[in-house]
Design a protein around this motif. Structure first.
Motif, PDB file in Angstrom:
ATOM      1  N   THR A 189       0.839  -1.203   0.000  1.00  0.00           N
ATOM      2  CA  THR A 189       0.000   0.000   0.000  1.00  0.00           C
ATOM      3  C   THR A 189       0.870   1.247   0.000  1.00  0.00           C
ATOM      4  O   THR A 189       1.829   1.342   0.765  1.00  0.00           O
ATOM      5  CB  THR A 189      -0.917   0.011   1.236  1.00  0.00           C
ATOM      6  N   PHE A 190       0.516   2.196  -0.869  1.00  0.00           N
ATOM      7  CA  PHE A 190       1.264   3.448  -0.944  1.00  0.00           C
ATOM      8  C   PHE A 190       0.373   4.533  -1.543  1.00  0.00           C
ATOM      9  O   PHE A 190      -0.753   4.256  -1.994  1.00  0.00           O
ATOM     10  CB  PHE A 190       2.539   3.271  -1.788  1.00  0.00           C
ATOM     11  N   SER A 191       0.876   5.750  -1.548  1.00  0.00           N
ATOM     12  CA  SER A 191       0.127   6.885  -2.086  1.00  0.00           C
ATOM     13  C   SER A 191       0.952   7.596  -3.143  1.00  0.00           C
ATOM     14  O   SER A 191       2.173   7.719  -3.011  1.00  0.00           O
ATOM     15  CB  SER A 191      -0.233   7.862  -0.957  1.00  0.00           C
ATOM     16  N   HIS A 192       0.275   8.051  -4.185  1.00  0.00           N
ATOM     17  CA  HIS A 192       0.929   8.848  -5.226  1.00  0.00           C
ATOM     18  C   HIS A 192       0.025  10.009  -5.593  1.00  0.00           C
ATOM     19  O   HIS A 192      -1.098   9.812  -6.078  1.00  0.00           O
ATOM     20  CB  HIS A 192       1.221   7.999  -6.464  1.00  0.00           C
ATOM     21  N   GLN A 193       0.487  11.213  -5.310  1.00  0.00           N
ATOM     22  CA  GLN A 193      -0.244  12.444  -5.609  1.00  0.00           C
ATOM     23  C   GLN A 193      -1.699  12.379  -5.127  1.00  0.00           C
ATOM     24  O   GLN A 193      -2.640  12.733  -5.840  1.00  0.00           O
ATOM     25  CB  GLN A 193      -0.175  12.749  -7.101  1.00  0.00           C
ATOM     26  N   GLY A 194      -1.858  11.912  -3.894  1.00  0.00           N
ATOM     27  CA  GLY A 194      -3.174  11.915  -3.268  1.00  0.00           C
ATOM     28  C   GLY A 194      -4.023  10.699  -3.552  1.00  0.00           C
ATOM     29  O   GLY A 194      -5.096  10.546  -2.947  1.00  0.00           O
ATOM     30  N   VAL A 195      -3.590   9.825  -4.456  1.00  0.00           N
ATOM     31  CA  VAL A 195      -4.326   8.598  -4.759  1.00  0.00           C
ATOM     32  C   VAL A 195      -3.674   7.442  -4.007  1.00  0.00           C
ATOM     33  O   VAL A 195      -2.464   7.245  -4.086  1.00  0.00           O
ATOM     34  CB  VAL A 195      -4.338   8.298  -6.267  1.00  0.00           C
ATOM     35  N   VAL A 196      -4.483   6.692  -3.263  1.00  0.00           N
ATOM     36  CA  VAL A 196      -3.970   5.545  -2.515  1.00  0.00           C
ATOM     37  C   VAL A 196      -4.021   4.299  -3.399  1.00  0.00           C
ATOM     38  O   VAL A 196      -5.056   4.003  -4.006  1.00  0.00           O
ATOM     39  CB  VAL A 196      -4.794   5.306  -1.230  1.00  0.00           C
ATOM     40  N   PHE A 197      -2.904   3.598  -3.469  1.00  0.00           N
ATOM     41  CA  PHE A 197      -2.825   2.362  -4.238  1.00  0.00           C
ATOM     42  C   PHE A 197      -2.706   1.191  -3.275  1.00  0.00           C
ATOM     43  O   PHE A 197      -1.823   1.177  -2.415  1.00  0.00           O
ATOM     44  CB  PHE A 197      -1.610   2.385  -5.169  1.00  0.00           C
ATOM     45  N   ARG A 198      -3.622   0.233  -3.412  1.00  0.00           N
ATOM     46  CA  ARG A 198      -3.549  -0.994  -2.610  1.00  0.00           C
ATOM     47  C   ARG A 198      -3.383  -2.169  -3.565  1.00  0.00           C
ATOM     48  O   ARG A 198      -4.239  -2.418  -4.410  1.00  0.00           O
ATOM     49  CB  ARG A 198      -4.774  -1.194  -1.738  1.00  0.00           C
ATOM     50  N   CYS A 199      -2.281  -2.887  -3.413  1.00  0.00           N
ATOM     51  CA  CYS A 199      -1.977  -4.038  -4.257  1.00  0.00           C
ATOM     52  C   CYS A 199      -2.143  -5.293  -3.415  1.00  0.00           C
ATOM     53  O   CYS A 199      -1.384  -5.502  -2.467  1.00  0.00           O
ATOM     54  CB  CYS A 199      -0.546  -3.942  -4.793  1.00  0.00           C
ATOM     55  N   ARG A 200      -3.144  -6.087  -3.739  1.00  0.00           N
ATOM     56  CA  ARG A 200      -3.420  -7.309  -2.990  1.00  0.00           C
ATOM     57  C   ARG A 200      -2.751  -8.491  -3.687  1.00  0.00           C
ATOM     58  O   ARG A 200      -2.888  -8.668  -4.901  1.00  0.00           O
ATOM     59  CB  ARG A 200      -4.926  -7.547  -2.891  1.00  0.00           C
ATOM     60  N   ILE A 201      -2.042  -9.292  -2.932  1.00  0.00           N
ATOM     61  CA  ILE A 201      -1.322 -10.447  -3.460  1.00  0.00           C
ATOM     62  C   ILE A 201      -1.890 -11.693  -2.800  1.00  0.00           C
ATOM     63  O   ILE A 201      -1.980 -11.766  -1.570  1.00  0.00           O
ATOM     64  CB  ILE A 201       0.184 -10.336  -3.156  1.00  0.00           C
ATOM     65  N   GLY A 202      -2.308 -12.666  -3.588  1.00  0.00           N
ATOM     66  CA  GLY A 202      -2.896 -13.866  -3.025  1.00  0.00           C
ATOM     67  C   GLY A 202      -2.467 -15.111  -3.765  1.00  0.00           C
ATOM     68  O   GLY A 202      -2.120 -15.072  -4.942  1.00  0.00           O
ATOM     69  N   SER A 203      -2.499 -16.236  -3.073  1.00  0.00           N
ATOM     70  CA  SER A 203      -2.184 -17.529  -3.683  1.00  0.00           C
ATOM     71  C   SER A 203      -2.609 -18.649  -2.746  1.00  0.00           C
ATOM     72  O   SER A 203      -3.006 -18.407  -1.595  1.00  0.00           O
ATOM     73  CB  SER A 203      -0.687 -17.640  -3.987  1.00  0.00           C
ATOM     74  N   ASP A 204      -2.508 -19.874  -3.251  1.00  0.00           N
ATOM     75  CA  ASP A 204      -2.739 -21.047  -2.411  1.00  0.00           C
ATOM     76  C   ASP A 204      -1.412 -21.647  -1.945  1.00  0.00           C
ATOM     77  O   ASP A 204      -1.389 -22.761  -1.420  1.00  0.00           O
ATOM     78  CB  ASP A 204      -3.560 -22.093  -3.156  1.00  0.00           C
ATOM     79  N   ARG A 205      -0.323 -20.928  -2.169  1.00  0.00           N
ATOM     80  CA  ARG A 205       1.006 -21.382  -1.748  1.00  0.00           C
ATOM     81  C   ARG A 205       1.751 -20.221  -1.112  1.00  0.00           C
ATOM     82  O   ARG A 205       1.394 -19.052  -1.311  1.00  0.00           O
ATOM     83  CB  ARG A 205       1.803 -21.932  -2.930  1.00  0.00           C
ATOM     84  N   ASP A 206       2.787 -20.530  -0.385  1.00  0.00           N
ATOM     85  CA  ASP A 206       3.581 -19.503   0.274  1.00  0.00           C
ATOM     86  C   ASP A 206       4.437 -18.779  -0.763  1.00  0.00           C
ATOM     87  O   ASP A 206       5.278 -19.396  -1.426  1.00  0.00           O
ATOM     88  CB  ASP A 206       4.475 -20.129   1.339  1.00  0.00           C
ATOM     89  N   LEU A 207       4.212 -17.471  -0.931  1.00  0.00           N
ATOM     90  CA  LEU A 207       4.931 -16.687  -1.936  1.00  0.00           C
ATOM     91  C   LEU A 207       6.163 -15.974  -1.368  1.00  0.00           C
ATOM     92  O   LEU A 207       6.743 -15.131  -2.046  1.00  0.00           O
ATOM     93  CB  LEU A 207       3.990 -15.648  -2.551  1.00  0.00           C
ATOM     94  N   THR A 208       6.546 -16.324  -0.159  1.00  0.00           N
ATOM     95  CA  THR A 208       7.657 -15.610   0.478  1.00  0.00           C
ATOM     96  C   THR A 208       8.911 -15.614  -0.386  1.00  0.00           C
ATOM     97  O   THR A 208       9.572 -14.583  -0.547  1.00  0.00           O
ATOM     98  CB  THR A 208       7.968 -16.231   1.854  1.00  0.00           C
ATOM     99  N   LYS A 209       9.239 -16.761  -0.975  1.00  0.00           N
ATOM    100  CA  LYS A 209      10.460 -16.853  -1.777  1.00  0.00           C
ATOM    101  C   LYS A 209      10.335 -16.154  -3.134  1.00  0.00           C
ATOM    102  O   LYS A 209      11.337 -15.840  -3.772  1.00  0.00           O
ATOM    103  CB  LYS A 209      10.848 -18.317  -1.986  1.00  0.00           C
ATOM    104  N   ASP A 210       9.094 -15.910  -3.571  1.00  0.00           N
ATOM    105  CA  ASP A 210       8.861 -15.288  -4.873  1.00  0.00           C
ATOM    106  C   ASP A 210       8.450 -13.829  -4.771  1.00  0.00           C
ATOM    107  O   ASP A 210       8.166 -13.190  -5.783  1.00  0.00           O
ATOM    108  CB  ASP A 210       7.764 -16.047  -5.626  1.00  0.00           C
TER     109      ASP A 210
END
Length: 225
Positions: A189-210
Motif C-alpha cells: 500500500t502506498f500513495s501517489h499524488q493523493g491517490v492511494v494504491f492498494r496491491c493485494r497479493i494472493g495464492s494457495d502457496r507460500d509466496l515468500t520466496k517469490d
C-alpha cells in the motif's frame, strides 16, 4: 471453527478465478482495446512503445468511427477524439486505467480487469490485484489491511517498508493453511499524488520466496498523473 470459516472466505476472495477472454483485434489506424468480457470497446491510438496516447487531462486519444463502426480519414489523416478512462482497457499485454498503466509480464495474464486491475500467473493461483483509491486516506487503508490479518493465526508474519514505483510503501503478509488448503495474503500500500494504491497479493502457496518478483512487477506501474 469461526476462524477457519473466515479464513476460507478470505481465500475464496483472493483466489477467485475467471474464464479466459480473447483479447485480439486490429483495426486500421490503431488497436482495438477490450473490456473484461473480451469485447472491443475503443480503437486506441498507440505510441511506438505500445502505450496509449493521452491528452494533458489524462483522457485517451481514440480513433473516431462512423455509423458503421469503421475508422475514417479526413485530409489523409485518421480522425481522432479524446475520451475519459472510466475503467480498465486492455490491448495485447498492456492495461490502462484512469490513474495508472501496467505491462502484463510474461507468464501472467489479465483476469477481467475493470474497476481494479487483476493479473494471474499462468497455470498457478498467484494473483495480483491493484486498486487506485481516490477517496481514501492512506492511514485508513493500512489500518484495514492490518485488521484483515487478525483472521490469521499469529497475525501477519511480515510487516515492513519497501519502495514501489518510486513511492514508499507498506508491505504486510502472512501464510497459513486451512483444512489442508494454503492461504497466502499480502498487501502493498502506498500513495501517489493523493491517490492511494492498494496491491493485494494472493495464492494457495507460500509466496515468500517469490515476493521479490512480485515487487518487480509492481515497480513497473506507470502513473498517469
Amino acid at each position: 471453527m469461526k476462524r477457519s470459516i473466515a479464513l476460507i472466505i478470505v481465500f475464496m476472495i483472493v483466489l477467485t478465478c475467471f474464464s479466459a477472454c480473447k483479447r485480439t483485434g486490429v483495426i486500421k489506424g490503431g488497436v482495438m482495446a477490450t473490456d473484461f468480457n473480451g469485447n472491443g470497446i475503443v480503437p486506441v491510438v498507440t505510441q511506438e512503445n505500445g502505450g496509449i496516447i493521452r491528452d494533458e487531462a489524462g483522457n485517451v486519444i481514440v480513433l473516431a468511427t462512423d455509423k458503421n463502426g469503421n475508422t475514417y480519414k479526413e485530409k489523409g489523416e485518421y480522425v481522432t477524439k479524446a475520451i475519459a478512462v472510466d475503467h480498465a482497457i486492455i490491448f495485447g499485454k498492456h492495461i490502462e486505467t484512469a490513474d495508472f498503466a501496467l505491462d502484463i509480464p510474461n507468464g501472467w495474464s489479465d483476469e477481467k480487469s475493470f474497476d481494479d486491475v487483476h493479473i494471474k500467473r499462468d497455470g498457478k493461483a498467484d494473483m495480483i490485484s491493484i486498486s487506485a483509491m481516490r477517496n481514501e486516506r492512506l492511514a485508513d487503508v493500512e489500518a484495514d489491511n492490518s485488521e484483515m490479518f487478525k483472521l490469521f493465526p499469529g497475525g501477519a508474519t511480515t510487516n515492513k517498508t519497501i519502495t514501489v514505483a518510486g513511492e514508499e510503501a507498506q508491505f504486510i503478509s502472512a501464510f497459513t493453511t486451512v483444512n489442508g488448503t494454503g492461504v497466502y495474503l499480502g498487501f502493498v500500500t502506498f500513495s501517489h499524488q493523493g491517490v492511494v494504491f492498494r496491491c493485494r497479493i494472493g495464492s494457495d502457496r507460500d509466496l515468500t520466496k517469490d515476493i521479490d518478483d512480485i515487487f518487480k512487477i509492481l515497480d513497473t506501474i506507470q502513473f498517469v498523473h
